[in-house]
Design an enzyme around this catalytic site. Sequence first.
Site, PDB file in Angstrom:
ATOM      1  N   LYS A  10      -1.502  -5.940  -2.445  1.00 52.28           N
ATOM      2  CA  LYS A  10      -1.173  -5.615  -3.969  1.00 52.28           C
ATOM      3  C   LYS A  10      -0.692  -6.151  -4.657  1.00 52.28           C
ATOM      4  CE  LYS A  10      -0.317  -0.539  -2.070  1.00 52.28           C
ATOM      5  NZ  LYS A  10       0.465   0.491  -2.986  1.00 52.28           N
ATOM      6  N   TYR A  50      -7.426   5.473  -5.842  1.00 55.89           N
ATOM      7  CA  TYR A  50      -6.099   6.256  -6.037  1.00 55.89           C
ATOM      8  C   TYR A  50      -6.296   7.851  -6.576  1.00 55.89           C
ATOM      9  CZ  TYR A  50      -3.657   2.595  -3.637  1.00 55.89           C
ATOM     10  OH  TYR A  50      -2.619   1.892  -2.660  1.00 55.89           O
ATOM     11  N   ASN A 113       5.179  -1.876  -3.643  1.00 58.01           N
ATOM     12  CA  ASN A 113       5.476  -2.289  -1.963  1.00 58.01           C
ATOM     13  C   ASN A 113       3.988  -2.428  -0.886  1.00 58.01           C
ATOM     14  OD1 ASN A 113       3.050  -0.489  -1.647  1.00 58.01           O
ATOM     15  ND2 ASN A 113       4.098   1.612  -1.560  1.00 58.01           N
ATOM     16  N   HIS A 116      -0.584  -1.602   1.644  1.00 60.49           N
ATOM     17  CA  HIS A 116      -1.543  -0.654   1.079  1.00 60.49           C
ATOM     18  C   HIS A 116      -2.460  -0.015   2.384  1.00 60.49           C
ATOM     19  CE1 HIS A 116      -4.598   3.059   0.878  1.00 60.49           C
ATOM     20  NE2 HIS A 116      -5.330   2.098   1.421  1.00 60.49           N
ATOM     21  N   GLU A 127     -13.143   3.687   2.254  1.00 63.71           N
ATOM     22  CA  GLU A 127     -11.805   2.843   1.573  1.00 63.71           C
ATOM     23  C   GLU A 127     -12.789   0.763   1.178  1.00 63.71           C
ATOM     24  OE1 GLU A 127      -7.975   5.198   1.080  1.00 63.71           O
ATOM     25  OE2 GLU A 127      -7.921   3.489   2.335  1.00 63.71           O
TER      26      GLU A 127
HETATM   27  P1  ATP Z   1      -0.903   3.321   0.364  1.00 61.56           P
HETATM   28  O1  ATP Z   1      -1.421   4.350  -0.199  1.00 61.56           O
HETATM   29  O2  ATP Z   1      -0.763   2.314  -1.159  1.00 61.56           O
HETATM   30  O3  ATP Z   1      -0.835   3.322   1.642  1.00 61.56           O
HETATM   31  P2  ATP Z   1       1.271   5.460   0.673  1.00 61.56           P
HETATM   32  O4  ATP Z   1       0.091   5.672   1.546  1.00 61.56           O
HETATM   33  O5  ATP Z   1       2.132   5.038   1.612  1.00 61.56           O
HETATM   34  O6  ATP Z   1       1.324   4.364   0.123  1.00 61.56           O
HETATM   35  P3  ATP Z   1       0.960   6.973  -1.040  1.00 61.56           P
HETATM   36  O7  ATP Z   1       1.613   7.964  -1.264  1.00 61.56           O
HETATM   37  O8  ATP Z   1      -0.606   7.658  -0.779  1.00 61.56           O
HETATM   38  O9  ATP Z   1       1.447   6.201  -0.007  1.00 61.56           O
HETATM   39  O10 ATP Z   1       0.998   6.395  -2.270  1.00 61.56           O
HETATM   40  C1  ATP Z   1      -0.085   5.931  -3.064  1.00 61.56           C
HETATM   41  C2  ATP Z   1       1.060   4.088  -3.551  1.00 61.56           C
HETATM   42  O11 ATP Z   1       1.238   5.244  -4.741  1.00 61.56           O
HETATM   43  C3  ATP Z   1       2.548   3.906  -2.743  1.00 61.56           C
HETATM   44  O12 ATP Z   1       2.207   3.245  -2.162  1.00 61.56           O
HETATM   45  C4  ATP Z   1       3.299   3.421  -4.016  1.00 61.56           C
HETATM   46  O13 ATP Z   1       2.599   2.328  -4.623  1.00 61.56           O
HETATM   47  C5  ATP Z   1       2.440   4.732  -5.260  1.00 61.56           C
HETATM   48  N1  ATP Z   1       3.709   5.743  -5.451  1.00 61.56           N
HETATM   49  C6  ATP Z   1       4.028   6.187  -3.974  1.00 61.56           C
HETATM   50  N2  ATP Z   1       4.388   7.903  -4.746  1.00 61.56           N
HETATM   51  C7  ATP Z   1       5.116   6.440  -5.414  1.00 61.56           C
HETATM   52  C8  ATP Z   1       6.235   7.080  -6.495  1.00 61.56           C
HETATM   53  N3  ATP Z   1       7.428   8.389  -5.977  1.00 61.56           N
HETATM   54  N4  ATP Z   1       6.812   6.746  -7.605  1.00 61.56           N
HETATM   55  C9  ATP Z   1       6.071   5.277  -7.951  1.00 61.56           C
HETATM   56  N5  ATP Z   1       5.201   4.506  -6.999  1.00 61.56           N
HETATM   57  C10 ATP Z   1       3.974   5.200  -5.956  1.00 61.56           C
HETATM   58 MG    MG Z   2      -1.708   6.251   1.051  1.00 59.39          MG
END
Ligand code: ATP
Ligand code: MG
Length: 138
Positions: A10, A50, A113, A116, A127
């Site tokens: 990211k 997303y 974070n 992805h 994806e």
């Molecule tokens: P990713 O899909 O990016 O691998 P993930 O599966 O661990 O992450 P998801 O629940 O799919 O988590 O959320 C997608 C992304 O949205 C997260 O990786 C983060 O960047 C963002 N995100 C998720 N929750 C929050 C939150 N509470 N506040 C801000 N950003 C968030």
């Molecule tokens: Mg996710």
Amino acid sequence: MTNRTFTMIKPDATQNGNTGGILEMINAAGFRIVAMKMTHLSETKAGEFYAVHKERPFFGELVTFMSRGAITAVILEKENAVEDFRKLIGATNPAQAEEGTIRKKYATSIGENAVHGSDSDENAAIEGDFFFSKLEQF
Ligand code: ATP
Ligand code: MG
């Protein structure tokens, strides 16, 4: 069940100079890179990627963040790729990520974070195809 998953390094990790370190951890964990490109997501493209989160309160923030700089898109191959890669990246919130995970080492917050990781074989294929033509997947 496939043996492939999809990841993105990211914009936070790109901007912090962590692309090489993250790829090293991925290689050390036994994943083979079968497609890779550094690119940039427009706000529209980030929103499309997303789209599943479009009703969530953090969606706007997520789209702004994901389009603010370059990302590296990567397709990875390994036995049990999706599940093993989710273990390697760690919890969404780095405060809850285990030692030895990519997010523990490189993530700065729940939003920023570092990486992805696909959450299912089906989404891994969708994806990967979002970024790469079949001719670019080796
Ligand atoms: P990713 O899909 O990016 O691998 P993930 O599966 O661990 O992450 P998801 O629940 O799919 O988590 O959320 C997608 C992304 O949205 C997260 O990786 C983060 O960047 C963002 N995100 C998720 N929750 C929050 C939150 N509470 N506040 C801000 N950003 C968030
Ligand atoms: Mg996710």
